[in-house]
Enzyme design. Structure first.
Site, PDB file in Angstrom:
ATOM      1  N   GLU A  49     -10.104   7.118   5.053  1.00 38.15           N
ATOM      2  CA  GLU A  49      -8.995   6.565   5.844  1.00 38.15           C
ATOM      3  C   GLU A  49      -8.952   7.183   7.252  1.00 38.15           C
ATOM      4  OE1 GLU A  49      -5.408   5.551   3.628  1.00 38.15           O
ATOM      5  OE2 GLU A  49      -6.390   6.120   1.762  1.00 38.15           O
ATOM      6  N   ASP A  83       0.856  -1.188   0.000  1.00 40.40           N
ATOM      7  CA  ASP A  83       0.000   0.000   0.000  1.00 40.40           C
ATOM      8  C   ASP A  83       0.901   1.251   0.000  1.00 40.40           C
ATOM      9  OD1 ASP A  83      -2.178   1.660   0.018  1.00 40.40           O
ATOM     10  OD2 ASP A  83      -3.183   0.677   1.690  1.00 40.40           O
TER      11      ASP A  83
HETATM   12  C1  BGC Z   1      -5.178   3.100   0.517  1.00 44.30           C
HETATM   13  C2  BGC Z   1      -5.473   2.066  -0.532  1.00 44.30           C
HETATM   14  C3  BGC Z   1      -5.432   2.691  -1.890  1.00 44.30           C
HETATM   15  C4  BGC Z   1      -4.107   3.377  -2.099  1.00 44.30           C
HETATM   16  C5  BGC Z   1      -3.960   4.045  -3.435  1.00 44.30           C
HETATM   17  C6  BGC Z   1      -3.946   3.881   0.208  1.00 44.30           C
HETATM   18  O1  BGC Z   1      -3.776   4.938   1.106  1.00 44.30           O
HETATM   19  O2  BGC Z   1      -5.029   2.443   1.773  1.00 44.30           O
HETATM   20  O3  BGC Z   1      -6.737   1.497  -0.288  1.00 44.30           O
HETATM   21  O4  BGC Z   1      -5.647   1.706  -2.856  1.00 44.30           O
HETATM   22  O5  BGC Z   1      -3.942   4.366  -1.102  1.00 44.30           O
HETATM   23  O6  BGC Z   1      -4.682   5.216  -3.506  1.00 44.30           O
HETATM   24  C1  BGC Z   2      -3.429  10.009  -1.892  1.00 45.40           C
HETATM   25  C2  BGC Z   2      -4.257   8.802  -1.550  1.00 45.40           C
HETATM   26  C3  BGC Z   2      -3.541   7.970  -0.538  1.00 45.40           C
HETATM   27  C4  BGC Z   2      -3.147   8.814   0.656  1.00 45.40           C
HETATM   28  C5  BGC Z   2      -2.346   7.997   1.627  1.00 45.40           C
HETATM   29  C6  BGC Z   2      -3.136  10.781  -0.625  1.00 45.40           C
HETATM   30  O1  BGC Z   2      -2.378  11.929  -0.899  1.00 45.40           O
HETATM   31  O2  BGC Z   2      -4.110  10.832  -2.783  1.00 45.40           O
HETATM   32  O3  BGC Z   2      -4.505   8.020  -2.662  1.00 45.40           O
HETATM   33  O4  BGC Z   2      -4.384   6.939  -0.144  1.00 45.40           O
HETATM   34  O5  BGC Z   2      -2.427   9.965   0.284  1.00 45.40           O
HETATM   35  O6  BGC Z   2      -1.891   8.728   2.739  1.00 45.40           O
END
Ligand code: BGC
Ligand code: BGC
Length: 833
Positions: A490, A293
């Protein structure tokens, strides 16, 4: 065949295959130069940074990457893959129909519906030219404080397992429609395993392996302390479903798996060879690829975002290293050179990557723009299917007197911030990562609830006021209130250990709107029907009591307007099929009632797992208890009872606490240890010098110039469990001399590692103090706890912040047991502007 290819690749080409960069950070030329195996776009990342990017803009970039990968100079020409978070439809793409988030689909109890949605999603993804969807999320969510609760289908692993299979089958759409000519090059060798047919959809991702929904206190990226049997029987069930349906990729989870008492010390799953290699690839027989991830390897002990032998050796194959991909390549080549990572591990990873690409039919495939239905904006739109899903996922929790469905031929008052808001109805992972920053104009297809009501009963019958201010509800036949959470994704959506599940405390304006339309005389006035949008079950007793009918609609996506078809009778006045949704998550009866899951003993939810009224059910919900937890949750019962003062600044810093000042240019400037020195913040908004308060040199005089924000605070490197001071009715006590009365508002905080904090407004308090006179100030700790401080993990027991001019000398700063009960202690409700 794969082995032959791998044997012809250089180490640099192999590591390139293992590298996944983010589209804002890599050009097609770099893809070619570094033999990059895959790219992704993160949430809220679009080609040319254009939120409204058209399918052709997406395809132009996809083609450019595709051509670049095939133009690389290696002996083997390996096609590139592009992964995208298509988590409720192709949800990052302008113009795409967004389906309900998974929590709503769980309530529909229909794997076939899920399969159809996944199939439509695959079509949407092919429109913009990606090969790989980062979905479905298979978290079995056990603590609804988690900010990703809505990404899970259910708290019940049986639903997750069945849906996982349906979702993967739908997305990958493999080997179906045999007779249909998809127009792709046929006859290519599909690799060693001929039983896996070329995908006609896109690759699915089973994520996040494993245990993401089971972290303690529902913390995102937290610690799952489950015994292995629970990890398998609860959190692992979705993976059995997904792998059985042919999922080719698994995303590794940010969480840890640790339980000292049980002797489990795997730590971050990204570094766990046991879970990734022995369990997933070994026992479970997974022969596809694993992907890390977003910067997940950086969280493994001893690793950075671009160097992690442990994650490589744990068995991760593709590395999502969004920005620091170049360093990752360099460092990984070094790690192989130094023997820290064996070549056999690299070969295994690349074998898996090539195998997946072969199975997906990428070798010899046409360019992204030439695959059906690429570029067809119409194929982004699946309104009928979405409308069906919205209706199937709504759960009717209350329908006293069977007020629903409403008659059409009457005047309707619509209120609430969610009624005319695509942003509220679509939630996180919608065009942007957090789902914030969107306006209705960002959703060219779809229908708000307000628009749906207007469609059903006619414009002339509908009056709308978001706040309900100044409206007279008695002029209407019925009121429909549309309220709910605002978007998050998140960890931003985590409620945390001490904040409550009470909706009214998190969103007081929703309750205020309801209070304006509810009739003060019970039984009179129009019925109030509440539609509640949320990413989780919430404690909503106050809102339930003010509603005759209450619908949990979760996060329905762009077609929320079709809820209107459920709320009203049909054109001929008939009741119709109506509500069929059943809760896939237990619904709490109290603000601190979490975790709460079916099968618990005791199990005492307000609405049990599986609850959901039908139109004809005659059930009366009696008035409910409205108690709200005064100081949040989990604030008592731990930490014992403190008996001694906690010194913070007593004739100097009391270790481990140390004073700092800060302003926007630098929020953390340690005070000069020389008592004769003046410390000034980086942009001069605040300065501090030694002064006399009670005795010579015992205090600090803090001067805010009024030219901008400034703060002074005391902090420790480590957090401490200070609940004992709360239990002991403690107060923050200090001796203060106001030199200049505050010109602006003065905030005081106790932080539990920013952004965890509790803030009160002390403006009135400090304005009331006589200038130049020493006084003792006592602020009950309960005031901070009620405002959000988690007393179990305090690192900043004192903080003052203001933007206006103010001068304050302080000394003898302590937390004092019992002082909240002193008659001269400030009352929490006096802490106001
Ligand atoms: C998330 C994932 C996601 C990835 C890409 C991560 O922060 O936990 O679910 O697929 O970002 O955006
Ligand atoms: C991204 C997301 C990712 C996240 C993780 C963001 O800046 O756009 O896709 O899941 O950071 O911390």
């Amino acid at each position: 065949m794969v082995a032959a290819m791998v044997s012809r690749m250089t180490l640099a080409e192999k590591v390139g295959q293992m590298t996944q960069a983010e589209i804002q950070s890599i050009t097609p030329a770099e893809v070619r130069q570094y033999h990059i195996g895959s790219v992704l776009n993160g949430g809220g990342s679009w080609p040319n940074n254009d939120k409204h990017a058209t399918p052709s803009a997406w395809l132009a970039l996809a083609d450019a990457y595709w051509d670049a990968a095939l133009a690389a100079d290696g002996a083997v020409k390996v096609p590139i893959m592009w992964g995208i978070d298509a988590v409720h439809g192709n949800s990052n793409v302008f113009g795409a129909t967004l389906f309900p988030h998974n929590i709503g689909l769980g309530a529909a109890r229909d794997p076939c519906l899920v399969r159809r949605i996944a199939r439509a999603t695959a079509e949407q993804v092919r429109v913009t030219g990606q090969d790989w969807a980062f979905a479905p999320t298979l978290a079995v969510v056990r603590d609804d404080r988690w900010g990703r609760t809505y990404e899970g289908f259910s708290e019940n692993p049986a639903i997750t397992r069945a849906y996982a299979a349906a979702y993967v089958a739908g997305l990958q759409n493999a080997g179906e429609d045999e007779g249909e000519d998809e127009g792709e090059d046929e006859g290519e060798d599909e690799g060693e395993d001929r039983s896996v047919r070329r995908l006609r959809g896109v690759l699915a991702t089973a994520k996040h392996f494993i245990g993401d929904g089971g972290t303690a206190e529902g913390r995102d990226q937290g610690v799952n302390p489950s015994p292995e049997a629970i990890l398998r029987e609860v959190h692992g069930q979705g993976y059995f479903g997904a792998l059985g349906a042919g999922a080719q990729t698994v995303m590794i989870s940010f969480n840890s798996w640790t339980n000292e008492q049980l002797g489990i010390r795997e730590g971050k799953v990204h570094g766990s060879r046991y879970l990734v290699t022995d369990v997933l690839k070994g026992k479970m027989g997974f022969d596809g690829l694993t992907v890390s991830d977003w910067n997940g390897i950086g969280q493994v002990a001893g690793c950075s975002n671009f160097r992690c032998a442990r994650a490589l050796n744990a068995g991760i194959d593709v590395f999502m290293v969004p920005a620091e991909w170049r360093q990752f390549i360099e460092n990984t080549i070094q790690l192989v050179g130094s023997g820290e990572v064996p070549m056999s591990r690299i070969d295994d990873a690349v074998t898996r990557i090539l195998r997946v690409k072969l199975r997906a039919g990428l070798f010899g495939a046409r360019r992204p723009s030439e695959r059906r239905p690429a570029g067809d904006a119409g194929a982004l739109v699946h309104r009928e299917l979405a409308r069906e899903a919205v209706q199937r996922s709504a759960v009717l929790l209350k329908n006293n007197g069977n007020v629903l469905p409403l008659a059409r031929n009457q005047k309707i008052l619509v209120v609430g911030k969610g009624a005319d808001s695509f942003s509220v109805q679509t939630g996180g992972w919608s065009l942007s990562w957090q789902g914030t920053g969107n306006t209705n104009a960002d959703f060219p297809t779809g229908e708000t609830v307000l628009a749906g009501i207007r469609r059903v009963v006619g414009d002339a019958n509908v009056t709308f006021s978001a706040t309900a201010q100044g409206v007279d509800p008695t002029q209407f036949g019925a009121v429909i209130a549309v309220i709910g959470e605002t978007p998050y994704a998140e960890g931003v959506g985590d409620i945390g250990r001490t904040r409550t599940l009470e909706h009214a405390s998190r969103y007081p304006s929703d309750l205020a709107a309801l209070n304006r339309v509810v009739n003060p005389v019970p039984g009179q006035g129009p019925p109030v029907v509440t539609i509640f949008f949320s990413g989780r079950p919430a404690y909503v007793n106050k809102e339930l009591n003010r509603s005759n009918a209450f619908i949990a609609a979760f996060l329905p996506g762009t077609e929320a307007g079709s809820l209107a078809d459920l709320v009203f009778r049909d054109a001929r006045g008939r009741i119709g099929r109506g509500f069929t949704g059943k809760l896939s998550y237990s619904w709490p009866a109290a603000g601190c009632q979490t975790p709460l899951n079916v099968g618990d003993t005791p199990y005492d939810p307000l609405f049990a797992y599986g609850f959901g009224l039908g139109n004809r059910d005659q059930v009366t919900l009696r008035p409910l208890d409205e108690t709200s937890p005064a100081i949040g949750c989990g604030q008592t019962g731990g930490g014992g009872t403190a008996t001694q003062d906690l010194d913070i600044y007593v004739r100097g810093d009391a270790p481990p606490y140390q004073l700092y000042i800060g302003s926007p240019a630098n929020w953390s400037v340690a005070l000069n240890p020389d008592p004769s020195a003046v410390t000034t913040s980086a942009d001069g908004n605040i300065s501090v010098q030694t002064t006399d308060v009670a005795v010579q040199g015992d205090g600090r005089k803090v001067t805010w110039t009024g030219t901008g924000p400034g703060q002074i605070y005391s902090q420790s490197q480590a957090t401490a469990d200070l609940r004992g001071y709360l239990n002991a009715r403690g107060a923050l006590v200090l001796d203060a001399i106001v030199g200049q009365s505050p010109a602006g508002s003065v905030k005081m905080r106790v932080d539990c590692v920013w952004p965890c904090l509790g803030e009160v407004d002390a403006t009135r308090l400090f304005r009331s103090l006589t200038t130049g006179v020493r006084q003792t100030v006592k602020i009950p700790l309960q005031c901070f706890a009620a405002a959000g401080t988690d007393m179990a993990i305090v690192n900043t027991p004192l903080l003052f912040y203001t933007e206006g001019a103010f001068q304050l000398s302080l000394a003898n700063v302590r937390w004092v047991p019992g002082a909240a009960a002193d008659p001269d202690a400030t009352a929490c409700d006096a802490l106001v502007p």
